[in-house]
Write an enzyme that holds these catalytic residues in place. Structure first.
Site, mmCIF file in Angstrom:
data_model
loop_
_atom_site.group_PDB
_atom_site.id
_atom_site.type_symbol
_atom_site.label_atom_id
_atom_site.label_comp_id
_atom_site.label_asym_id
_atom_site.label_seq_id
_atom_site.Cartn_x
_atom_site.Cartn_y
_atom_site.Cartn_z
ATOM 1 N N ASN A 141 -0.101 4.523 -0.624
ATOM 2 C CA ASN A 141 -0.686 5.803 -0.165
ATOM 3 C C ASN A 141 -1.394 5.662 1.187
ATOM 4 O O ASN A 141 -2.135 6.525 1.606
ATOM 5 C CB ASN A 141 -1.626 6.375 -1.221
ATOM 6 C CG ASN A 141 -2.827 5.464 -1.456
ATOM 7 O OD1 ASN A 141 -2.847 4.323 -1.000
ATOM 8 N ND2 ASN A 141 -3.830 5.967 -2.153
ATOM 9 N N ASP A 181 -10.392 -15.100 -16.876
ATOM 10 C CA ASP A 181 -11.248 -15.621 -15.814
ATOM 11 C C ASP A 181 -12.351 -16.499 -16.421
ATOM 12 O O ASP A 181 -13.038 -16.077 -17.364
ATOM 13 C CB ASP A 181 -11.867 -14.415 -15.077
ATOM 14 C CG ASP A 181 -12.559 -14.794 -13.800
ATOM 15 O OD1 ASP A 181 -11.877 -15.198 -12.860
ATOM 16 O OD2 ASP A 181 -13.809 -14.680 -13.739
ATOM 17 N N ASP A 227 0.850 -1.194 0.000
ATOM 18 C CA ASP A 227 0.000 0.000 0.000
ATOM 19 C C ASP A 227 0.888 1.248 0.000
ATOM 20 O O ASP A 227 1.527 1.553 0.999
ATOM 21 C CB ASP A 227 -0.881 -0.063 1.264
ATOM 22 C CG ASP A 227 -1.737 1.174 1.437
ATOM 23 O OD1 ASP A 227 -1.893 1.937 0.464
ATOM 24 O OD2 ASP A 227 -2.248 1.360 2.569
ATOM 25 N N ASP A 246 -1.837 -1.185 -3.887
ATOM 26 C CA ASP A 246 -2.057 -0.385 -5.098
ATOM 27 C C ASP A 246 -0.881 -0.533 -6.060
ATOM 28 O O ASP A 246 0.118 -1.206 -5.752
ATOM 29 C CB ASP A 246 -2.290 1.087 -4.714
ATOM 30 C CG ASP A 246 -1.278 1.567 -3.687
ATOM 31 O OD1 ASP A 246 -0.068 1.357 -3.917
ATOM 32 O OD2 ASP A 246 -1.687 2.104 -2.635
ATOM 33 N N ASP A 273 -3.882 3.850 2.608
ATOM 34 C CA ASP A 273 -5.325 3.795 2.872
ATOM 35 C C ASP A 273 -5.728 2.374 3.273
ATOM 36 O O ASP A 273 -6.904 2.049 3.342
ATOM 37 C CB ASP A 273 -6.120 4.261 1.643
ATOM 38 C CG ASP A 273 -5.846 3.403 0.411
ATOM 39 O OD1 ASP A 273 -4.998 2.487 0.485
ATOM 40 O OD2 ASP A 273 -6.483 3.649 -0.635
ATOM 41 N N GLU A 276 -8.384 -19.667 -17.254
ATOM 42 C CA GLU A 276 -8.784 -20.336 -16.012
ATOM 43 C C GLU A 276 -9.922 -21.291 -16.354
ATOM 44 O O GLU A 276 -11.047 -20.863 -16.594
ATOM 45 C CB GLU A 276 -9.261 -19.332 -14.957
ATOM 46 C CG GLU A 276 -9.570 -20.023 -13.639
ATOM 47 C CD GLU A 276 -10.642 -19.352 -12.801
ATOM 48 O OE1 GLU A 276 -10.709 -19.638 -11.601
ATOM 49 O OE2 GLU A 276 -11.423 -18.559 -13.332
#
Ligand code: NOJ
Ligand code: CA
Length: 534
Positions: free
Chosen positions: A26, A203, A24, A32, A28, A262
């Site tokens: 930033n 997917d 992470d 990211d 939060d 997948e």
């Protein structure tokens, strides 16, 4: 398969990142793109060749990214398109390819297409999804079930129609029989290919088409309603094949682009069927993921995969992903990692592309949650029989810093309490760590052609706790011997094999190889031993 002396996705090792949980930047509490960029050097040091990012498109996160509202954008919680371009460039400059997860079977119910589709039966987008009017008795159109529980048809009272969803009701399935859907989706491939993306993980690609006649699935024995049906009309329809050809020729119009499908409800035969010259370059079959800790089970999984594929097909091997308990949780005992080294050697010495799931290289274990902490909606539906998929999605354990160095704020899922000891920084310091064993195996795979491309030749395993095989090219023979058990054992090789001039490449239990004991290789408990003749 293309006859190329090197092909990054065939020869390399692919590392799956679950972006929400990787790093992470930033603060939060959610991972990211900036976090991934900041750790590219760590990935390069591990030696992997490509990263696959679980979905980063905008999503309301009912299924954490597997419910998309815009295929050509980045979710603001992960960053921007510019951040993505930066990630691509930074990854490429380190020789790391980037694979995106495309979730094209269904959208989020909040996707503007579905919002339009459900606004009226006359809306031009209505046919982008699968709708049927309710029958005389206001019953769903057929007996199809959602894999996440309950019926697969959701009633929309304003339209007096049902729409179909294989997954959550917030994930309506697209109508792939409708030509504009197909066009829009091929454009999604083009959009990312033009940006420089190297490949895609598709997917549940074999769910895209359902029988247009919506016949009831016949019954079979099973636990849940979904498992009590033979899925012959809601998946694996033949219309898939021309589409896969079109996707393949689009990929092949760019140099060395990849797609791995997948395979939903996979088995080796089915996965192999889609992985041939003019269809997909690769597909997943998940037998490894479901093998108990028994050498015979792994051997038969390998052999079934090898025997199912045509010479053009190329296997993939997976011990972990974001949908299943981690291998360290399935196989590990307490905090001991020796068995996980055997598992790592098994994965990384296969003839096929190995996939590593973030944190596997440091032996991350699943977190345990209370019901009220569960994020995955299927946890709430099936608790306590099935506690969802959050366990394997906990924040990456980078260091002993607060929140395991993942974030300066409380992460979206708890960090595993073992992070003070089990983290990347600590394992980097320890030459005997699982991390160094993974890194060494990846390096060996890079250095030794037989480990990448050699034939897989099983040796009769005797005693039963050992799995042993050769990987062989005309120039090189590698012997991989894996003692799954906790007792020292002797592996019978026979006089010819035992007499060959073996040299030690890697073992978690010895630094030097003193030679065979007559016709036997003496093995330590839970030893992975890799020898070479060249
Ligand atoms: C398979 C993905 O791996 C899983 O996480 C997701 O929930 C379903 N597809 C639906 O997209
Ligand atoms: Ca963040």
């Amino acid at each position: 398969m293309q006859e190329l002396s090197s092909l990054w996705w065939r020869d390399g090792v692919i590392y799956q990142i679950y972006p929400r949980s990787f790093a992470d930047s930033n603060h939060d509490g959610i991972g990211d793109l900036g976090g991934i960029i900041a750790h590219l050097d760590d990935l390069a040091a591990l030696g992997i060749d490509a990263i696959w990012l679980s979905p980063i498109n905008p999503s309301p996160d009912v299924d954490f990214g597997y419910d998309v509202t815009n295929y050509n954008e980045i979710d603001p919680k992960y960053g921007t398109l510019e951040d993505f371009d930066c990630l691509l460039q930074e990854a490429h400059s380190r020789g790391i390819r980037v694979i995106l997860d495309l979730v094209l079977n269904h959208t989020s119910e909040l996707h503007p297409w579905f919002q339009a589709a459900r606004s009226s039966r006359d809306n031009p987008y209505h046919d982008w999804y699968i709708w049927r009017s309710s029958g005389a008795h206001n019953r769903p159109p057929n007996n199809w079930q959602s894999v996440f529980g309950g019926g697969a048809w959701q009633y929309e009272s304003s339209l007096d129609q049902y729409y179909y969803h294989m997954f959550y009701k917030e994930q309506p399935d697209l109508n792939w029989h409708h030509p504009p859907v197909r066009q829009a989706m091929l454009d999604v491939f083009r959009f990312w290919l033009e940006r420089g993306v190297d490949g895609f993980r598709l997917d549940v690609f074999n769910v895209f088409f359902k029988s247009a006649h919506l016949q009831d699935n016949p019954p079979k024995l099973g636990l849940r309603a979904f498992d009590r049906q033979q899925h012959i009309y809601d998946i694996d329809q033949d219309e898939m094949l021309p589409l896969l050809k079109e996707i393949r020729s689009l990929l092949d119009s760019y140099p060395q682009r990849y797609a791995v499908g997948e395979t939903f409800l996979s088995n080796p035969t089915k996965a192999a069927r889609y992985c041939v010259g003019d269809l997909l370059p690769a597909t997943f079959n998940f037998q490894f993921l479901f093998c108990p800790w028994r050498p015979g089970k792994f051997l038969s999984a390998i052999q079934r995969w090898e025997h199912s594929l045509t010479p053009e097909g190329w296997p993939t091997y997976v011990l972990n992903n974001h949908d299943n308990p981690r291998s360290a949780t399935r196989y590990g005992r307490g905090e001991d990692d020796e068995r996980l080294k055997v598992a790592a050697a098994l994965l990384l010495t296969q003839r096929g592309t190995p996939y590593i799931y973030y944190g596997e290289e440091i032996g991350m274990r699943d977190i345990t949650l209370r019901r009220e902490q569960a994020m995955d909606p299927i946890a709430r539906r099936y608790w306590p029989f099935f506690k969802g998929r959050d366990g394997c999605r906990s924040p990456m354990q980078w260091s002993a810093a607060p929140n395991a160095g993942f974030s300066e704020t409380q992460p979206w899922l708890p960090v595993h309490p073992n992070y003070l000891k089990r983290n990347l920084a600590a394992q980097r310091q320890d030459p005997d760590s699982l991390y160094h064993f993974y890194a060494r195996l990846i390096q060996l795979r890079r250095e030794i052609p037989a480990l990448r491309l050699g034939m897989f030749l099983p040796l009769t395993y005797e005693p039963r706790a050992i799995l042993a095989y050769l990987r062989q090219t005309p120039e090189q023979t590698v012997l991989v011997a894996l003692n799954f058990g906790r007792r020292p054992l002797r592996l019978f090789l026979g006089s010819q094999l035992a007499a060959a001039p073996w040299r030690l490449l890697l073992s978690n239990a010895r630094e030097h190889f003193e030679g065979m004991d007559q016709d036997y290789l003496c093995m330590e408990p839970e030893e992975a031993c890799i020898l070479i003749q060249d």
